[in-house]
Write a protein that holds these residues in place. Structure first.
Motif, short mmCIF file in Angstrom:
data_model
loop_
_atom_site.label_atom_id
_atom_site.label_comp_id
_atom_site.label_asym_id
_atom_site.label_seq_id
_atom_site.Cartn_x
_atom_site.Cartn_y
_atom_site.Cartn_z
N ARG A 188 0.82 -1.22 0.00
CA ARG A 188 0.00 0.00 0.00
C ARG A 188 0.85 1.27 0.00
NH1 ARG A 188 -4.01 -2.45 4.66
NH2 ARG A 188 -4.68 -4.22 3.40
N ALA A 189 1.87 1.30 0.87
CA ALA A 189 2.67 2.52 0.99
C ALA A 189 3.40 2.84 -0.30
CB ALA A 189 3.66 2.38 2.15
N GLY A 190 3.78 1.81 -1.06
CA GLY A 190 4.56 2.02 -2.27
C GLY A 190 3.77 1.92 -3.55
N LEU A 191 2.45 1.97 -3.45
CA LEU A 191 1.61 1.85 -4.65
C LEU A 191 1.65 3.14 -5.46
CD1 LEU A 191 -0.48 0.15 -6.25
CD2 LEU A 191 -2.25 1.28 -4.86
N TYR A 192 2.04 3.03 -6.70
CA TYR A 192 2.02 4.19 -7.60
C TYR A 192 0.59 4.56 -7.93
CZ TYR A 192 7.00 4.52 -8.92
OH TYR A 192 8.35 4.73 -8.92
N ARG A 193 0.26 5.84 -7.77
CA ARG A 193 -0.97 6.37 -8.32
C ARG A 193 -0.73 6.64 -9.81
NH1 ARG A 193 -5.34 7.28 -4.63
NH2 ARG A 193 -4.59 6.43 -2.67
N PRO A 194 -1.81 6.74 -10.59
CA PRO A 194 -1.62 6.98 -12.03
C PRO A 194 -0.79 8.22 -12.34
CG PRO A 194 -3.85 6.28 -11.61
CD PRO A 194 -3.23 6.47 -10.27
N GLY A 195 -0.84 9.24 -11.45
CA GLY A 195 -0.09 10.47 -11.70
C GLY A 195 1.31 10.46 -11.16
N ASN A 196 1.70 9.39 -10.46
CA ASN A 196 3.05 9.33 -9.89
C ASN A 196 4.08 8.95 -10.94
OD1 ASN A 196 1.74 8.06 -6.85
ND2 ASN A 196 2.77 10.03 -7.07
N THR A 197 5.20 9.68 -10.93
CA THR A 197 6.35 9.28 -11.75
C THR A 197 7.41 8.61 -10.90
OG1 THR A 197 7.43 11.44 -11.48
CG2 THR A 197 5.95 11.16 -13.36
N LEU A 198 7.39 8.88 -9.59
CA LEU A 198 8.33 8.24 -8.66
C LEU A 198 7.66 8.03 -7.32
CD1 LEU A 198 11.84 9.98 -9.00
CD2 LEU A 198 11.26 7.61 -9.55
N VAL A 199 7.98 6.93 -6.68
CA VAL A 199 7.65 6.68 -5.28
C VAL A 199 8.93 6.15 -4.65
CG1 VAL A 199 6.25 5.41 -3.64
CG2 VAL A 199 5.23 6.19 -5.79
N ILE A 200 9.46 6.88 -3.66
CA ILE A 200 10.76 6.55 -3.08
C ILE A 200 10.60 6.36 -1.58
CG2 ILE A 200 13.14 7.32 -2.77
CD1 ILE A 200 12.58 9.32 -5.10
N GLY A 201 11.18 5.29 -1.06
CA GLY A 201 11.15 5.08 0.38
C GLY A 201 11.63 3.70 0.73
N PRO A 202 11.64 3.39 2.03
CA PRO A 202 12.08 2.07 2.49
C PRO A 202 10.95 1.05 2.33
CG PRO A 202 11.46 3.38 4.37
CD PRO A 202 11.28 4.27 3.16
N ILE A 203 10.43 0.95 1.13
CA ILE A 203 9.19 0.21 0.87
C ILE A 203 9.33 -0.54 -0.45
CG2 ILE A 203 7.58 1.68 2.13
CD1 ILE A 203 7.17 3.16 -0.59
N ARG A 204 8.39 -1.44 -0.64
CA ARG A 204 8.29 -2.14 -1.92
C ARG A 204 7.32 -1.37 -2.81
NH1 ARG A 204 9.65 -7.30 -2.90
NH2 ARG A 204 9.75 -7.72 -0.66
N THR A 205 7.79 -0.92 -3.96
CA THR A 205 6.93 -0.13 -4.85
C THR A 205 6.23 -1.03 -5.85
OG1 THR A 205 8.78 0.31 -6.34
CG2 THR A 205 8.34 1.93 -4.61
N THR A 206 5.07 -0.57 -6.29
CA THR A 206 4.24 -1.36 -7.21
C THR A 206 3.57 -0.44 -8.22
OG1 THR A 206 3.76 -2.96 -5.45
CG2 THR A 206 2.34 -3.00 -7.39
#
Length: 1242
Positions: free
Chosen positions: A1202-1220
């Motif tokens: 959840r914390a690393g879920l890209y929204r459609p408008g996101n170009t980057l999601v950065i953090g100590p998380i698993r991105t999706t």
């Protein structure tokens, strides 16, 4: 109050008119004698007619208007005919007839509406039976009631005296004996050991029905009369061939002698005689051995009823009778016919042939246990009719698997939409009844229970392969609809074990099925469509389950990047507490979890689905520090900062005992003794108290010896010792009976001891301390045998040991959980990360397969304890809240500052680390910014210093600058890069030389509160400031003079200010939830207040062209505004899981960066790119559910994504998380959801 659809009346005919007169007369005399004991026990050998006597007595009482209630136990209905059901029926029946009793019962139900559903039978009996009868004793009008209970020995089913239900029932009977003697209770049973033991110590009147003793004249006369009556009725069917007195006095006397007092024998032979040629049947009976040889009679009936014993008939007989005996719940004839795939005529033929010994009117029921014993005894039963347990269990297993293969299907209840939960589907109950017949639900619930009872078999294996590879998801539909998802994991472990025994490769897929249920049980239980739309797409792509099933469902969402490659370690996140979670514990069967919280409540959760199973338990006034299930799982004890302990009913959540006050300070730890008779609890008052759960009294002598607060106590498994751990850095072991210290004090930890526990064999003690270590001690000698185990960075809050004693789990203030080898001390798993604050409590499940944890972040997490070594990453990012972000002036980099005291620099396109972490500050980093040439970075901190860093190397090039006396909240380079402005909690502003670090202007004084935000004007000649004093001020950057302001209008702290690119306007964001735009010269408000956020506005920035404003709020959202009109340009931009602390536009105005307390940095397109029609930047996510515009369920996201879920408008999601990143192009939902399946679906 009365259980619905429960038939509990007599199923046996009354005694024949004129029989049992002496016994019935004795019972009548007892009923009228109010000096006699109030319980009459009619006991007798199986088959002597106890139930018939009870039926006759019921009718007598009914005619006398003395029948209070009647309840006839039946072995095959043991799951429904419980002591709870019994006393609810009795209370209901008595209330209908006696107004005074009704008033008391109704009052009890109003005071506690959960009484009728409690599993605490003693409490139910006391509140619905005992107390109302006592209160009504002297005001009842008319003759007092008599209650009839038949067949005590059938309570508990095949478990008999080993059943918890039966033990509870007998205890309440003892309580009945203490009621006034006018309240009569008539009970019947066999003479079994536990029942006999009860009545040996309970006042009662005994009546015995004897068998096999010729001296009992009354019994013989009754049997003779019964035989004459039954034969007369048979003779009436043959008026031309049989005389009215057939078969004559001599034969009747001979049969009476042969009966030896056993009415069951008499009933069986007369029914047998009535089913064929009477004289032939009677000749066969007379040639038998009488009641002394029931086996011969049963053999005679079988051979006579089924003279042609072909293979098909015998197979059908065995399958039917085997199912009747071995089925997990009683089955009706139609259900069994479908389950076993039998012809209706075959079914009826066999039931007719067994008419004398089998009741087939409703559920199939064998009249007498002796016939069951006969059928399963190879030394007594003819081989053709022998019921072999293994063979018939194998047949039932096959039948269940075949039924599921034939009848399970996709969308079995024809759901039209995926937007609502199961419970919100129209006519859901009717749909289930129409589409899930009983034979299918039985197969779905019990296939594994039967599988567990059979050896490995190739035919079964082939059927299991079909189930595993084709029907699994359909099976989950049934469990979801029938609210039985919580049984799935246990059933699948049975499957895994079976496949492993056979050495089958499909055990890997079966293991994945179990993990699938553990991971997605919450949504499976809520929604059938989302088994396919949410659970399956998010299953790890490398899993055999995903590889096997996903190809059949192509029209679902797809994970484009990131996601899970392996099963997640965290299986569920339980949300509900409003305060930190101090304590968690599993129930003894592992099916429930109890938690205690700083919000003063206790909650009980389903360990499989994560659903709360009761309302929050409320009663404590302050934080709940410790909770524990009793060893029978029926009670929960809690201890609180309010100085009390309380005991609760684990089923209903109702208070059973307490509050008990035994300490002068907060109760820090509570534990039940293994036998449930005592509770120990410790406190800050340095003593351990013991509470007797039976008497409700504190046992006089407290255990004293520790010199400081005792944070943790535990009983040894045998209940003879207590271990305690204290702030005095010692551990002590106490003798429960004497209260003496028998081992210790154990010395080794060099700080407070937070947690202690015994191993399951009682040989070792595990401890965890504020010294960051875990130690293992010999419980007898006190020697340290393993440790100290070092791995945590902060204090150890809690420790636990697995049931097999091979692993230790520990949790810490460092927000992690570690798993250790209990023998070697090696770290075998972890750190398990996910909690965002200290983890206060951790426990293994009773089977050792799961770990539960409770945290200061108000959540409970369930972890896979068999995950093996956990490898973190490859994540990069801050470990704690990110407070400030900024783009470099060329737009190529992003800088961030965090509560973890570091600064990091990343590539603004890829998110890859470019420099850092920069380490130097001794406290939270509050503000960061690039110099105009992007070669330097300035930072400020709660440590009251400012530092200037080389943006490439991370070296400090100026500072620490130390003139401020308190935290520095905001820093900013001047447009020419030669100066730095700073604002502080010391209420001042300073201007520094960026090269030398000297103060060149200031301190600027004028604010009466903290200076929270400062910014240079675009020409560098002015500085704007916002303060907790609710004002905005403008200063001359060279002279320090106040040149404008204060601007007043905000009603709370001004958190953030910024100049427009032309310097003509100032934007401000405030704790009053508004944004205002001001004329920089006049101080007049030119736009606003802009309202849209629902919580304080923490950060505001102008776009480079000055036409837009972006704001970030404590509500976790961003908004973009038209700077001229104040109109909202976008809906709320969501994605962060915490407050939005900082926002900024990129230099080209095409991107927005934001930071949050969730440790994550997000970059959005600006203007925002077009979004998917269902999931966009403003979509709300509640407990993992992505909701549409009308709160419809779109899809569900696993907790760790959840914390690393890209929204459609996101170009980057950065953090100590698993991105999706999701691909929704093929995703069907709503009324189109059924199209998710391909035509090749299995």
């Amino acid at each position: 109050m009365k259980p619905s659809n429960l038939e509990c009346g007599s199923h046996v005919a009354e005694c024949m008119q004129g029989t049992r007169k002496k016994i019935l007369a004795e019972m009548h005399s007892w009923m009228e004698d109010f000096d006699a004991p109030n319980i009459l026990w009619l006991k007798g050998y199986p088959g002597v007619g106890k139930s018939a006597v009870a039926s006759s007595f019921v009718e007598q009482l009914r005619s006398l208007k003395r029948l209070g209630s009647n309840f006839f136990f039946r072995r095959e209905k043991a799951n429904d005919m419980t002591p709870n059901s019994l006393w609810r029926v009795v209370a209901y029946d008595l209330s209908k007839q006696y107004s005074p009793i009704k008033e008391k019962v109704v009052a009890a139900l109003r005071a506690d509406e959960t009484i009728s559903t409690t599993i605490n039978v003693d409490r139910l009996f006391r509140q619905l039976i005992h107390d109302p009868l006592i209160a009504s004793e002297k005001i009842l009008i008319g003759a007092p009631p008599v209650v009839v209970i038949d067949a005590l020995d059938e309570c508990g089913g095949l478990d008999r005296q080993h059943s918890e239900h039966r033990r509870n029932l007998l205890q309440t009977l003892k309580s009945w004996s203490c009621l006034p003697r006018q309240f009569k209770l008539f009970v019947t049973s066999r003479d079994e050991s536990d029942i006999n033991q009860l009545f040996s110590t309970t006042s009662h009147h005994l009546v015995e029905l004897f068998a096999g003793q010729p001296g009992k004249l009354q019994s013989s006369e009754d049997i003779s009369a019964f035989l004459k009556d039954r034969f007369r009725k048979i003779a009436m069917k043959y008026p031309r061939s049989l005389p009215p007195d057939w078969p004559g006095h001599q034969v009747v006397e001979e049969l009476t002698t042969m009966a030896q007092g056993l009415f069951i024998w008499v009933r069986v032979i007369t029914d047998f005689a009535d089913r064929g040629d009477p004289e032939d049947q009677l000749d066969q009976i007379l040639s038998g051995g009488g009641a002394s040889d029931m086996n011969k009679l049963y053999s005679l009936i079988l051979n006579t009823s089924f003279p042609i014993q072909n293979e098909k008939l015998i197979q059908c007989f065995r399958s039917i009778l085997g199912a009747v005996i071995l089925a997990k719940v009683p089955l009706t004839a139609p259900t069994l016919q479908n389950l076993l795939s039998l012809n209706a005529t075959t079914m009826e033929h066999i039931c007719n042939g067994l008419h004398a010994i089998l009741d087939s009117r409703d559920t199939l029921r064998i009249h007498h246990q002796s016939f069951v014993d006969f059928l399963m005894d190879q030394n007594k039963c003819p081989s053709s009719f022998l019921i072999d347990r293994t063979r018939e269990s194998l047949l039932l297993t096959t039948a269940c698997l075949r039924t599921m293969k034939d009848h399970l299907r996709f969308n079995i209840c024809n759901f039209e939409t995926s937007y609502v939960r199961n419970g919100d589907i129209q006519n859901i109950k009717t749909r289930i009844e129409e589409n899930i017949p009983h034979y299918l639900s039985y197969s779905s619930f019990f296939w594994a229970s039967h599988l567990e009872e059979v050896p490995f078999n190739l035919e079964i294996m082939n059927r299991l392969n079909d189930f595993v590879s084709k029907q699994f998801l359909y099976w989950l539909e049934i469990l979801s609809l029938m609210k039985q998802v919580n049984i799935a994991s246990g059933r699948l472990w049975i499957l895994v074990n079976y496949l492993q025994v056979g050495g089958c490769q499909t055990d890997v897929l079966a293991r994945d099925m179990q993990k699938f249920v553990a991971t997605f049980g919450s949504i499976i239980s809520q929604s059938v469509p989302h088994i396919y739309l949410s659970a399956l797409p998010f299953a790890p792509r490398n899993s055999s389950l995903s590889k096997n099933y996903i190809k059949y469902y192509p029209q679902t969402l797809a994970v484009q990047a990131g996601g899970q490659n392996e099963w997640p370690v965290v299986q569920n996140v339980l949300l509900g507490h409003k305060g930190w979670v101090n304590a968690v514990s599993f129930s003894p069967d592992g099916r429930r979890i109890v938690s205690g919280s700083g919000d003063t409540t206790i909650r009980i959760w389903d360990a499989e689905t994560g659903e709360m199973v009761t309302k929050p338990l409320k009663g404590h006034d302050w934080a709940v520090n410790s909770v524990e299930f009793s060893h029978d799982g029926r009670r929960i004890v809690s201890g609180s900062d309010d100085g009390t302990i309380r005991v609760w009913d684990a089923e209903t959540g109702e208070l059973v005992s307490g509050p008990v006050i035994g300490h002068k300070g907060p109760v820090l730890s509570v534990r039940f003794s293994p036998d449930g008779r005592r509770v120990i609890f410790s406190s800050s008052d340095i003593a351990i108290q013991t509470w007797d759960t039976k008497t409700g009294e504190i046992i006089a002598r407290p255990l004293k010896g520790h010199e400081q607060a005792i944070h943790s106590v535990d009983f040894s498994p045998d209940g003879r010792r207590i271990v305690s751990g204290s702030d005095d850095k010692t551990i002590r072991v106490w003798d429960v009976e004497t209260g003496d210290v028998i081992v210790g004090p154990l010395v080794g930890h060099n700080d407070h001891i937070r947690s202690v526990t015994f191993s399951s064999d009682g040989q070792r003690i595990v401890s965890g301390s504020y010294d960051k270590t875990v130690r293992v001690w010999d419980a007898k000698t006190g020697d340290m045998v393993v440790g100290p185990l070092k791995g945590h960075n902060l204090s150890v809050q809690s420790v636990g040991i697995s049931p097999d004693g091979r692993r230790i789990v520990s949790s810490s203030s460092d927000k992690t959980i570690l798993v250790w080898d209990a023998q070697t001390g090696d770290l075998v798993a972890g750190p398990l990360t996910g909690h965002s604050f200290p983890v206060h409590s951790v426990r293994f499940s009773p089977d050792g397969r799961r770990i539960v944890s409770g945290s200061h972040d108000c959540t409970i997490r369930l972890w896979d304890a068999e995950m093996g070594e956990v490898v973190a990453g490859p994540f990069n990012g801050h470990e704690r809240a990110v407070n400030s972000v900024d783009f470099s002036h060329d737009g190529g980099k992003i800088v961030s500052g965090s509560d973890d005291r570091t600064i990091r620099v990343r590539n603004a396109e890829t998110g890859d680390p470019v420099a850092g972490p920069f380490v130097g500050h001794n406290a939270h980093v509050h503000s960061v910014g690039f110099s105009p040439d992007s070669r330097r970075i300035v930072s400020s901190s709660y440590d009251a210093t400012i530092r200037v860093w080389d943006a490439e190397t991370g070296k400090t090039v100026a500072g620490p600058l130390k003139e401020h006396e308190r935290a520095v909240n905001s820093v900013n380079f001047s447009p020419d890069g030669r100066r730095i402005a700073s604002g502080s909690d010391d209420k001042t502003i300073r201007v520094w030389d960026a090269e030398t670090g000297e103060v060149v202007t200031g301190p600027l004084k004028g604010h009466s509160g903290y200076v929270l935000s400062i910014r240079f004007s675009p020409d560098g000649r002015q500085i704007v400031s916002g303060s907790s004093d609710k004002s905005i001020q403008i200063w001359d950057a060279d002279t320090g003079d106040l040149i404008a302001g204060p601007f007043s209008g905000h009603h709370d702290y001004v958190r953030s200010v910024d100049y427009s690119p032309d310097g003509q306007r100032i934007v401000s964001g405030s704790d009053d939830k508004t944004i205002r735009v001001w004329d920089a010269k006049t101080g007049e408000m030119v736009a606003g207040p802009l309202k849209g956020h629902i919580l304080p506005v923490l950060s505001v920035k102008f776009s480079p062209d000055g036409r837009r404003i972006v704001s970030g709020s404590y509500d976790g959202t961003l908004l973009v505004w038209d700077a001229e009109t104040g109109a909202m340009i976008t809906r709320m931009l969501r994605g962060h899981g915490g407050l939005v602390s900082s926002v900024a536009f990129s230099p080209d105005g095409r991107r927005i960066v934001s930071s949050s307390s969730d440790s994550v940095i997000r970059v959005y397109n600006a203007p925002l790119a077009s979004t998917a029609p269902c999931f966009d930047n403003s979509s709300v996510i509640e407990e993992g559910w992505v909701l549409g515009a009308n709160s419809e369920l779109l899809f569900w996201v696993p907790p760790d994504l959840r914390a690393g879920l890209y929204r459609p408008g996101n170009t980057l999601v950065i953090g100590p998380i698993r991105t999706t990143i999701l691909d929704l192009k093929a995703f069907v939902h709503g009324e189109s959801w059924v199209q998710c399946r391909s035509k090749d679906d299995p």
